[in-house]
Design a protein around this motif. Sequence first.
Motif, PDB file in Angstrom:
ATOM      1  N   GLY A  23       0.793  -1.233   0.000  1.00 60.07           N
ATOM      2  CA  GLY A  23       0.000   0.000   0.000  1.00 60.07           C
ATOM      3  C   GLY A  23       0.819   1.273   0.000  1.00 60.07           C
ATOM      4  O   GLY A  23       0.272   2.364  -0.071  1.00 60.07           O
ATOM      5  N   ASP A  24       2.146   1.134   0.098  1.00 57.83           N
ATOM      6  CA  ASP A  24       2.993   2.327   0.172  1.00 57.83           C
ATOM      7  C   ASP A  24       3.661   2.680  -1.152  1.00 57.83           C
ATOM      8  O   ASP A  24       4.555   3.524  -1.196  1.00 57.83           O
ATOM      9  N   GLY A  25       3.256   2.005  -2.225  1.00 56.92           N
ATOM     10  CA  GLY A  25       3.758   2.379  -3.538  1.00 56.92           C
ATOM     11  C   GLY A  25       5.028   1.669  -3.967  1.00 56.92           C
ATOM     12  O   GLY A  25       5.601   2.007  -4.999  1.00 56.92           O
ATOM     13  N   LYS A  43      -2.819   1.034  -3.930  1.00 53.59           N
ATOM     14  CA  LYS A  43      -3.651   0.459  -2.865  1.00 53.59           C
ATOM     15  C   LYS A  43      -4.327  -0.839  -3.303  1.00 53.59           C
ATOM     16  O   LYS A  43      -5.235  -1.336  -2.631  1.00 53.59           O
ATOM     17  N   VAL A  44      -3.934  -1.352  -4.459  1.00 53.89           N
ATOM     18  CA  VAL A  44      -4.479  -2.641  -4.910  1.00 53.89           C
ATOM     19  C   VAL A  44      -3.394  -3.696  -4.722  1.00 53.89           C
ATOM     20  O   VAL A  44      -2.266  -3.527  -5.189  1.00 53.89           O
ATOM     21  N   ALA A  45      -3.733  -4.759  -4.020  1.00 54.05           N
ATOM     22  CA  ALA A  45      -2.763  -5.848  -3.826  1.00 54.05           C
ATOM     23  C   ALA A  45      -3.342  -7.119  -4.423  1.00 54.05           C
ATOM     24  O   ALA A  45      -4.551  -7.355  -4.344  1.00 54.05           O
ATOM     25  N   ILE A  46      -2.470  -7.923  -5.028  1.00 60.52           N
ATOM     26  CA  ILE A  46      -2.933  -9.165  -5.647  1.00 60.52           C
ATOM     27  C   ILE A  46      -2.245 -10.344  -4.972  1.00 60.52           C
ATOM     28  O   ILE A  46      -1.052 -10.312  -4.697  1.00 60.52           O
ATOM     29  N   VAL A  47      -3.046 -11.380  -4.695  1.00 62.57           N
ATOM     30  CA  VAL A  47      -2.556 -12.545  -3.973  1.00 62.57           C
ATOM     31  C   VAL A  47      -2.899 -13.793  -4.784  1.00 62.57           C
ATOM     32  O   VAL A  47      -4.046 -13.965  -5.200  1.00 62.57           O
ATOM     33  N   SER A  48      -1.905 -14.641  -5.016  1.00 65.67           N
ATOM     34  CA  SER A  48      -2.145 -15.880  -5.752  1.00 65.67           C
ATOM     35  C   SER A  48      -1.696 -17.069  -4.925  1.00 65.67           C
ATOM     36  O   SER A  48      -0.881 -16.933  -4.010  1.00 65.67           O
ATOM     37  N   GLY A  49      -2.233 -18.236  -5.281  1.00 69.94           N
ATOM     38  CA  GLY A  49      -1.762 -19.470  -4.671  1.00 69.94           C
ATOM     39  C   GLY A  49      -0.718 -20.094  -5.583  1.00 69.94           C
ATOM     40  O   GLY A  49       0.135 -19.408  -6.143  1.00 69.94           O
ATOM     41  N   ILE A  50      -0.801 -21.404  -5.748  1.00 71.14           N
ATOM     42  CA  ILE A  50       0.170 -22.119  -6.574  1.00 71.14           C
ATOM     43  C   ILE A  50      -0.546 -22.713  -7.781  1.00 71.14           C
ATOM     44  O   ILE A  50      -1.682 -23.157  -7.682  1.00 71.14           O
ATOM     45  N   GLY A  51       0.165 -22.762  -8.893  1.00 67.69           N
ATOM     46  CA  GLY A  51      -0.393 -23.302 -10.128  1.00 67.69           C
ATOM     47  C   GLY A  51      -0.147 -22.333 -11.257  1.00 67.69           C
ATOM     48  O   GLY A  51       0.511 -21.303 -11.059  1.00 67.69           O
ATOM     49  N   LEU A  55      -6.527  -1.285   1.772  1.00 67.63           N
ATOM     50  CA  LEU A  55      -6.127  -1.988   0.551  1.00 67.63           C
ATOM     51  C   LEU A  55      -7.330  -2.619  -0.136  1.00 67.63           C
ATOM     52  O   LEU A  55      -8.271  -3.077   0.511  1.00 67.63           O
ATOM     53  N   ASN A  56      -7.288  -2.641  -1.472  1.00 65.51           N
ATOM     54  CA  ASN A  56      -8.254  -3.392  -2.257  1.00 65.51           C
ATOM     55  C   ASN A  56      -7.554  -4.707  -2.623  1.00 65.51           C
ATOM     56  O   ASN A  56      -6.598  -4.707  -3.395  1.00 65.51           O
ATOM     57  N   VAL A  57      -7.980  -5.805  -2.030  1.00 59.82           N
ATOM     58  CA  VAL A  57      -7.232  -7.051  -2.143  1.00 59.82           C
ATOM     59  C   VAL A  57      -7.929  -8.013  -3.114  1.00 59.82           C
ATOM     60  O   VAL A  57      -9.121  -8.296  -2.971  1.00 59.82           O
ATOM     61  N   VAL A  58      -7.162  -8.483  -4.090  1.00 63.29           N
ATOM     62  CA  VAL A  58      -7.692  -9.385  -5.116  1.00 63.29           C
ATOM     63  C   VAL A  58      -6.951 -10.718  -5.035  1.00 63.29           C
ATOM     64  O   VAL A  58      -5.721 -10.755  -5.019  1.00 63.29           O
ATOM     65  N   VAL A  59      -7.719 -11.800  -4.972  1.00 63.07           N
ATOM     66  CA  VAL A  59      -7.131 -13.136  -5.059  1.00 63.07           C
ATOM     67  C   VAL A  59      -7.307 -13.631  -6.486  1.00 63.07           C
ATOM     68  O   VAL A  59      -8.425 -13.589  -7.017  1.00 63.07           O
TER      69      VAL A  59
END
Lengths: 386, 299
Positions: free
Chosen positions: A229-231, B59-67, B102-106
Amino acid sequence: MKADPKGVLTGVHFIDGDHAACEGALAAGCRFVAGYPITPSTEIVERFAARIPKVGGVFIQMEDELAASIAIQGGVWAGHKVMNVTSGPGLSLMMEHLGYACMTETPSVWVDVQRGGPSTGLPTLPAQADMMQIKWGSHGDYEIIALSPNSPQECFDLMIKAFNLSEEYRCPVFLMMDEVVGHMTERVEIPAADQIEVTERKWTKKKPKDYKAYETTPEDLVPEMIKAGDGYRVHVTGLTHDERGYPKMDVPTQAQLVTRLLDKIRKNADKLVDVRMDGCEGADVIVVSFGITSRVATAAIETARAQGLKVGHLRLIICWPFPVKLIQDLAKTVKAFVVPELNMGQMVLEVRKAVEGKVKVISVPHPGGTVHEPETILEQIVEAAR
Amino acid sequence: MSESLDLHLALAETELENPVLPYLRQDRIPHIWCPGCGIGTSVNCFCRALTDSGLDLDKVAIVSGIGCTGRTAGYLNLDSFHTTHGRAIPFATGLKLGNPDLNVVVYSGDGDLFAIGGNHFFHAARRNMDILVICVNNFTYGMTGGQVAPTTPVGPTQTTMPLGNFESPFNLPFIADACGATYVSRWTVYHVRQLAKAMKEALNKKGFRFIEVMSPCPTLYSRRNRLGDGVDQVKYYKENSVIKNGADTKDIGLGYQGEIVVGKFVDRERATWLESMNDHFSKVLGDQFKPYGGKPEGV
């Protein structure tokens, strides 16, 4: 920096080790816990759930230990100090995420209130049989730090130390409690917030364009950290990665990364020695103990001394990394080491490895469920002194 | 240097830059996905959705698993987390609760999210955790070489179902709906405009949001079952998809090469986990409670 007073319950309390551990975490600045109940550790998260709404932070009970042990790591990358709380079967489930925390250098405190095993074992009774699991249980090569309290007061004090070390080294730090220490009620003194030193996260001062997530120098093997979130647009992966954090699966990168992950602890092993020594100078026999067993050992040692034997007591506060050099130095002057522990012989292997057969090392094992009888340890001290 | 990288670099030098390039970690290209795979198409849609969403990408974070789909996080120029197998959702839960700004996307695959990670999906939806989950469903385990998945229809051959799959598959939108998701849609990688629009809509909505994206795995699913390559699969999507917005999710399970019901099935309002927590503690504790909402204090 000093502790945030909001989390510090200054005063004298009569509480058990589980509750004291929770207060230690709050004092250290922990404001996020994702937990899953398991005997005999549950009281830690119960107290956290009750305290956190007024302190300011979040507790969430997850669906299992797999979720808990990775949700806390999400909390770290959001900027929090976090604690992961469990016991035997839960710890077994968390092993993959222990490796993830080591690999991604996610500072976190892992509390294991040890019970008898294997499997479901003895849920409500003590053991110290997870000492090797935390060191070797996740796949691959890694290093962790582990502390072993023997009283509720130490659950508080060492919890703060565990948080500070996890920030300093960016690795999982274990607080290895056991059922007796967890459920034993004693006087716990919590100092004023300005008397508690807490280590701040190693935040980078670099600008995003100059920052590499896993860049280190030969002098300082611990990379600087950021939060989401900090860029900084950081990438974090459990794959073998280069200093940018990008996956790079080749032999040199693997060698460089794994070596650094081990060296950041191993090269500081001397600095990390934390023991209590009593009467070791001039002793013929030294009892090496940790956690609850150290209190039983003290009783045995006093009796042995009353019988005229020269017995020292070396209590490990930090069990991992193991104080190899210290044991080697002591091995030059003693006849034998006696190693009582609530397992069938785990840390005794480290003592044997260190002394390399130069002196006798006597294991005093116990399958768990209760503590040793002092007489059992005394017998071995007498035997060793012959 | 591969041909695709040469082409990519040549394109990057032209003035007509591909509009999704700024969203990618260009120093990580070429990617690992096979020719004809639909994951890249879905990522293209996602980048367009990010453009249109108006969100601050810091402020957008992306999270993935495995594959295969699990590699998505590593290619996007966002705060990105490539976690462990099946555990993207609980990691995202910690990230979101750790910093609710944060806007969190999986972004992960069907095996990762619904086999090994199934339990986490159910509970995050039940709690209405405020995250968007995008599942690229290619009906197989691509990364490990084409094993049966919890989404594989009855019939096709997989390496661990060498005589054809006889297990019933999950109906993913039905699960999301039943567990309490606030937004549920399904599109294929043929429906690029609709998919990008759905992603944009979901990015700007609160609560547990779910999008299933049907995608070809030509290497390990289509060719093995003599269904042709990626293009043939997209043709199948085109010819057999029926848009039924608001369809009852229990009726839209996917059969082997059968009709594909696509559209937006669920769009509802429900208090998120954090809203519920803040609301509840405010009521119970009054002034003793300061609603939790920002990033960690003192940081």
